[in-house]
Design a protein around this motif. Structure first.
Motif, PDB file in Angstrom:
ATOM      1  N   THR A 269       0.794  -1.234   0.000  1.00  0.00           N
ATOM      2  CA  THR A 269       0.000   0.000   0.000  1.00  0.00           C
ATOM      3  C   THR A 269       0.824   1.280   0.000  1.00  0.00           C
ATOM      4  OG1 THR A 269      -0.157  -0.078   2.405  1.00  0.00           O
ATOM      5  CG2 THR A 269      -1.978  -1.041   1.164  1.00  0.00           C
ATOM      6  N   CYS A 270       2.096   1.237   0.421  1.00  0.00           N
ATOM      7  CA  CYS A 270       2.822   2.505   0.616  1.00  0.00           C
ATOM      8  C   CYS A 270       3.721   2.881  -0.554  1.00  0.00           C
ATOM      9  CB  CYS A 270       3.635   2.458   1.900  1.00  0.00           C
ATOM     10  SG  CYS A 270       5.125   1.441   1.804  1.00  0.00           S
ATOM     11  N   GLY A 271       4.159   1.922  -1.350  1.00  0.00           N
ATOM     12  CA  GLY A 271       5.006   2.216  -2.508  1.00  0.00           C
ATOM     13  C   GLY A 271       6.485   2.303  -2.198  1.00  0.00           C
ATOM     14  N   CYS A 273       8.751   0.137  -1.593  1.00  0.00           N
ATOM     15  CA  CYS A 273       9.640  -0.896  -2.131  1.00  0.00           C
ATOM     16  C   CYS A 273       9.687  -0.897  -3.662  1.00  0.00           C
ATOM     17  CB  CYS A 273       9.199  -2.271  -1.630  1.00  0.00           C
ATOM     18  SG  CYS A 273       7.559  -2.742  -2.207  1.00  0.00           S
ATOM     19  N   CYS A 303       7.225  -6.370  -2.149  1.00  0.00           N
ATOM     20  CA  CYS A 303       6.772  -6.867  -0.843  1.00  0.00           C
ATOM     21  C   CYS A 303       5.561  -7.777  -1.004  1.00  0.00           C
ATOM     22  CB  CYS A 303       6.467  -5.715   0.104  1.00  0.00           C
ATOM     23  SG  CYS A 303       5.058  -4.707  -0.375  1.00  0.00           S
TER      24      CYS A 303
HETATM   25  S1  FES Z   1       4.348  -1.248  -0.928  1.00  0.00           S
HETATM   26 FE1  FES Z   1       4.873  -0.785   1.140  1.00  0.00          FE
HETATM   27  S2  FES Z   1       6.711  -1.931   1.398  1.00  0.00           S
HETATM   28 FE2  FES Z   1       6.021  -2.551  -0.534  1.00  0.00          FE
END
Ligand code: FES
Length: 316
Positions: A269-271, A273, A303
């Motif tokens: 969800t956060c992008g 990685c 991830c």
């Molecule tokens: S999208 Fe959050 S760590 Fe991979």
């Protein structure tokens, strides 16, 4: 959170901006300018137990001297927001990573913003920007009650005619037909909020042929497009290969092999990685990349995502 650019910041103030929502102003410990950001960006906040949570920046991007984030206390959450509400006070230090932006504001003549609850935070800065540029916009903002809706007055101060506040206990859910029926294909629709709102917006925009950008704070439910089978990952810089078995992530397997991939949420969800793909075809299972970005196949969120081909070559 693995390897990252971290900044120690000091809490300059904390202000209750709605029921269960506290805004923190964060300043660089050493003074100076903070990294630049644009509307839609978020930062990674390291909470007391080492857990990392993502919060949208909701201040002024031109103000390089401080960040502002607003934190909803999630009563059934995993403890990160409760720690921030209970333990983080004026004068305390906090570690912050980023900012990163996977919810970019595209240029355009007109916008519809759909916000649910704390999902207003990235949209607030977008609205300030598009209003300053003279674009046409409207906001449809739902919340449980009027008192739970952060920044409602700030938004009305920008242009009350364009702001539709929809407290659930007074007016029910956002009427997406009302919000979208009269807009043309040149309009950009941005949505942030609970999964139910995002899914309804996806359906409504797909039926009308409208462009939609979303930001999720929890992973969307996915039907994996391929079975969860083993595949190889090659590191482009060294030629080394690892095998990713069923049930393990690329990021985990690479980490074990001594190849650090920057991670934070570990749930797509956060992008954080995001990694470039040089060869092979990813099996995307993230909630960050748009359909077009996924179809391009040149990036992956290792991830959660896997491979449709026997081998993926990553730009690492
Ligand atoms: S999208 Fe959050 S760590 Fe991979």
């Amino acid at each position: 959170m693995s390897r990252a650019t971290h900044l120690p910041l000091r809490v300059g103030s904390r202000t209750t901006v709605a029921l269960d929502v506290v805004e923190f102003e964060l300043y660089p410990v050493e003074g100076g300018a903070l990294p630049r950001w644009r509307p839609g960006a978020h930062v990674d906040v390291v909470t007391g137990a080492g857990a990392v949570r993502q919060y949208s920046l909701c201040g002024d991007p031109a103000d390089r001297g401080r960040y502002r984030i607003a934190v909803l206390r999630e009563h059934d959450g995993r403890g990160g927001s409760a720690w921030l509400h209970e333990q983080l006070h004026q004068g305390d230090l906090i570690t912050v990573g980023g900012p990163r932006n996977h919810f970019r504001l595209e240029p355009g003549p007109s916008y519809v913003f759909l916000a649910g609850g704390i999902g207003i935070t990235p949209l607030l800065t977008m609205i300030r920007q598009v209003d300053a540029y003279g674009a046409s916009w409207s906001l449809h903002y739902g919340g449980r009650t009027r008192g739970s809706m952060a920044y409602a007055e700030d938004l009305q101060a920008i242009d009350a005619r364009r702001v539709h506040l929809i407290p659930f206990d007074e007016r029910g859910l956002i009427d997406l037909a009302l919000a979208l029926d009269s807009v043309g294909p040149e309009t950009h629709v941005y949505c942030c909020g609970p999964e139910s709102l995002i899914r309804a917006a996806e359906d409504a925009c797909a039926r009308r042929g409208l462009r939609l950008r979303t930001e999720r704070f929890s992973p969307k439910a996915l039907a994996p497009s391929t079975a969860d089978t083993p595949f190889a990952v090659r590191i482009a810089s060294t030629g080394a290969e690892v095998v990713v078995p069923a049930g393990r992530s690329i990021a985990d397997v690479l980490g074990e092999a001594g190849v650090d991939v920057l991670t934070s949420c570990a749930e797509g969800t956060c992008g954080t990685c995001e990694t470039a793909v040089l060869d092979g075809c990813p099996d995307h299972r993230d909630s960050v990349l748009t359909e077009e970005e996924q179809a391009a196949g040149d990036r992956i969120l290792p991830c959660v995502s896997r491979s449709r081909t026997r081998c993926l070559v990553l730009d690492l």
